[in-house]
Design an enzyme around this catalytic site. Structure first.
Site, short mmCIF file in Angstrom:
data_model
loop_
_atom_site.label_atom_id
_atom_site.label_comp_id
_atom_site.label_asym_id
_atom_site.label_seq_id
_atom_site.Cartn_x
_atom_site.Cartn_y
_atom_site.Cartn_z
N ALA A 64 0.82 -1.21 0.00
CA ALA A 64 0.00 0.00 0.00
C ALA A 64 0.86 1.27 0.00
O ALA A 64 0.68 2.14 -0.85
CB ALA A 64 -0.94 -0.02 1.20
N TRP A 65 1.81 1.38 0.93
CA TRP A 65 2.58 2.61 1.05
C TRP A 65 3.55 2.76 -0.12
O TRP A 65 3.73 3.84 -0.67
CB TRP A 65 3.28 2.63 2.39
CG TRP A 65 4.01 3.90 2.78
CD1 TRP A 65 5.11 3.96 3.57
CD2 TRP A 65 3.71 5.26 2.45
NE1 TRP A 65 5.52 5.26 3.75
CE2 TRP A 65 4.67 6.10 3.07
CE3 TRP A 65 2.71 5.87 1.68
CZ2 TRP A 65 4.67 7.50 2.94
CZ3 TRP A 65 2.72 7.26 1.55
CH2 TRP A 65 3.69 8.05 2.17
N GLY A 66 4.18 1.65 -0.53
CA GLY A 66 5.08 1.72 -1.68
C GLY A 66 4.36 2.16 -2.94
O GLY A 66 4.88 2.97 -3.72
N LYS A 298 6.34 0.81 16.66
CA LYS A 298 4.94 1.22 16.62
C LYS A 298 4.06 0.10 16.09
O LYS A 298 2.92 -0.07 16.52
CB LYS A 298 4.77 2.49 15.79
CG LYS A 298 5.05 2.30 14.31
CD LYS A 298 4.69 3.53 13.50
CE LYS A 298 4.77 3.22 12.02
NZ LYS A 298 4.24 4.28 11.17
#
Length: 475
Positions: A64-66, A298
């Site tokens: 998702a972030w890539g 986190k």
């Protein structure tokens, strides 16, 4: 060179997001276009690019972030086709199951802009056929059309997809590491084979969050940037970490967000300027270690946050109690790993908060507590991808269990392994890794009447000569 590019970028101004301007640069003004071009030219100059040689940026890994990171760059700079090439690599051949194809079809038909774009590209029919079960879609195929398998409900702009790793990276100037930490070393070892004859070395921006724990000859931590350096021989000066309070889909939908790019000054300052957008403000910071370690931690504590939320019916009080204890453990751990760690405040605290509040690791914890998932199902979940917090729990627990790292227990006045002062981390290990306890144990850990005030743990870390250089592989 082997392999071929699977897919092409159509009109660089085409865009999948209904609330975005058609040229993808925010307000579409000439002034903003000039600003973008100036930032691009400045970075090209620093990388020694001639007028006829485009800047080559490749994102390795299509989670998702890539995928969103590559799409943000494409939206901003893709219009300058002769000056920059932006592409993304993912493994070929992963099939999209029929249920996902049906969901994808619903998303397409709920978005008129996406529907029109696919019809214009003559790509709509294959989604009709996939929904009917008449053909199988591939993950790299749909990524070319702007759909990330781990984020189906957020269509992206069309991306240039390369499925051959050598073709993707051999001449790249900037490589974005969008891989899970568990895959980073393996892929970059392969990449290093294609860089042996390079004269100039690329710059790496790592988005990966997680760690490896190496126990021999001395216990130490290996972060993704260190993995990349070891795998490729690149100096740490050329490897940076970018992290911040962000949920990938929300950032692509222009929710306002902050991030920090951390590493050597030579590259972090110009890259922060290059990456900055009106809705995505990127600052630079020298404290690579604290930010990268917090990026892994986190995710660890987000799993527990999801469990607490599910088990207490979203009790704000219970979640705040958990937040107090988990952040004190994070501060305790970073003081072991960094000589002068940045305080858990500002963007670092916000990054922790948003991950505990919403994200795949928190979602995973919720599903475990509700019984919809079990640890036996593994840490790769359909529609979500890799749950990186699971491997990080194991790594941090194993690292902090070593007797060679013993610290003095404040009440028992005897040496104990650091993990003994991290009850939440211990409990998550027993739930996720050793499988000794159920998710309910996370509440028992919070309700232990012998649990110290979180402030006590922070004071221990801040009042002792606590830093262990050996934990970072330093003498």
């Amino acid at each position: 060179m082997v392999g071929s590019i699977t897919g092409i970028v159509t009109d660089a101004h085409s865009n999948s997001n209904g609330n975005r301007n058609s040229n993808g640069n925010g307000n579409g003004s000439v002034q903003n276009l000039n600003c973008l071009e100036e930032k691009l030219e400045e970075l090209r100059g620093l990388l020694g690019k001639s007028n006829s040689d485009p800047l080559k940026i490749v994102s390795v890994g299509a989670g998702a972030w890539g995928s969103v990171f590559a799409a943000l760059l494409q939206d901003s700079y893709g219009q300058f086709r002769e000056k920059v090439q932006i592409r993304i690599w993912r493994r070929p051949g992963r099939a999209v199951d029929r249920a996902t194809a049906e969901h994808l079809f619903e998303v397409i038909n709920s978005r008129e802009d996406v529907l029109r774009r696919l019809i214009r590209r003559c790509a709509y029919l294959k989604y009709v056929e996939a929904r009917l079960g008449d053909r199988t879609l591939l993950a790299d195929e749909i990524l070319k059309d702007g759909f990330c398998l781990n984020m189906i409900e957020t269509p992206l702009c069309p991306l240039k997809v390369v499925t051959n790793l050598q073709e993707a990276v051999w001449d790249a100037d900037i490589v974005v590491n969008g891989l899970p930490s568990t895959e980073t070393r393996e892929i970059f070892e392969e990449i290093s084979k294609y860089w042996k004859e390079r004269i100039t070395m690329p710059v790496i921006i790592s988005l990966s969050k997680g760690i490896e724990a190496a126990l021999d000859p001395l216990p130490h931590i290996i972060t993704p940037t260190k993995m990349i350096s070891q795998a490729t021989g690149l100096p740490m000066e050329n490897i940076l970490y970018l992290g911040g309070p962000n949920i990938a889909s929300e950032i692509y939908n222009k929710e306002y967000a902050n991030a920090r790019i951390c590493g050597a000054e030579k590259w972090r300052k110009p890259l922060a300027k290059f990456l900055r957008q009106p809705h995505f403000i990127v600052w630079d910071n020298s404290d690579l270690i604290t930010h990268e370690v917090m990026g892994g931690l986190k995710n660890v504590y987000a799993i527990g946050a999801g469990m607490v939320a599910a088990l207490t019916n979203e009790s704000a009080t219970s979640k705040s109690v958990y937040f107090a204890h988990c952040t004190s453990e994070m501060i305790f751990i970073t003081h072991l790993l960094a000589e002068e760690p940045e305080k858990l405040a500002g963007p670092l605290l916000a990054d922790t908060y948003v991950t505990l509040l919403k994200g795949r690791n928190a979602w995973y914890g919720q599903m475990l507590a509700k019984g919809a998932l079990s640890p036996d199902m593994g840490d790769i979940i359909s529609g979500k991808g890799m749950i990186q917090g699971v491997s990080a729990v194991k790594a941090f627990f194993e690292l902090l269990s070593q007797s060679s790292l013993n610290v003095l227990h404040p009440e028992e006045n005897k040496p104990v392994a650091p993990v003994e002062l991290c009850p939440i981390l211990k409990t998550l290990y027993k739930i996720l890794i050793s499988r000794e306890q159920s998710s309910q144990a996370i509440l028992q850990a919070l309700r232990d009447e012998n649990l110290n005030d979180p402030r006590d743990r922070i004071e221990i870390a801040q009042s002792h000569v606590f830093y262990r250089p050996s934990l970072l592989g330093k003498p």
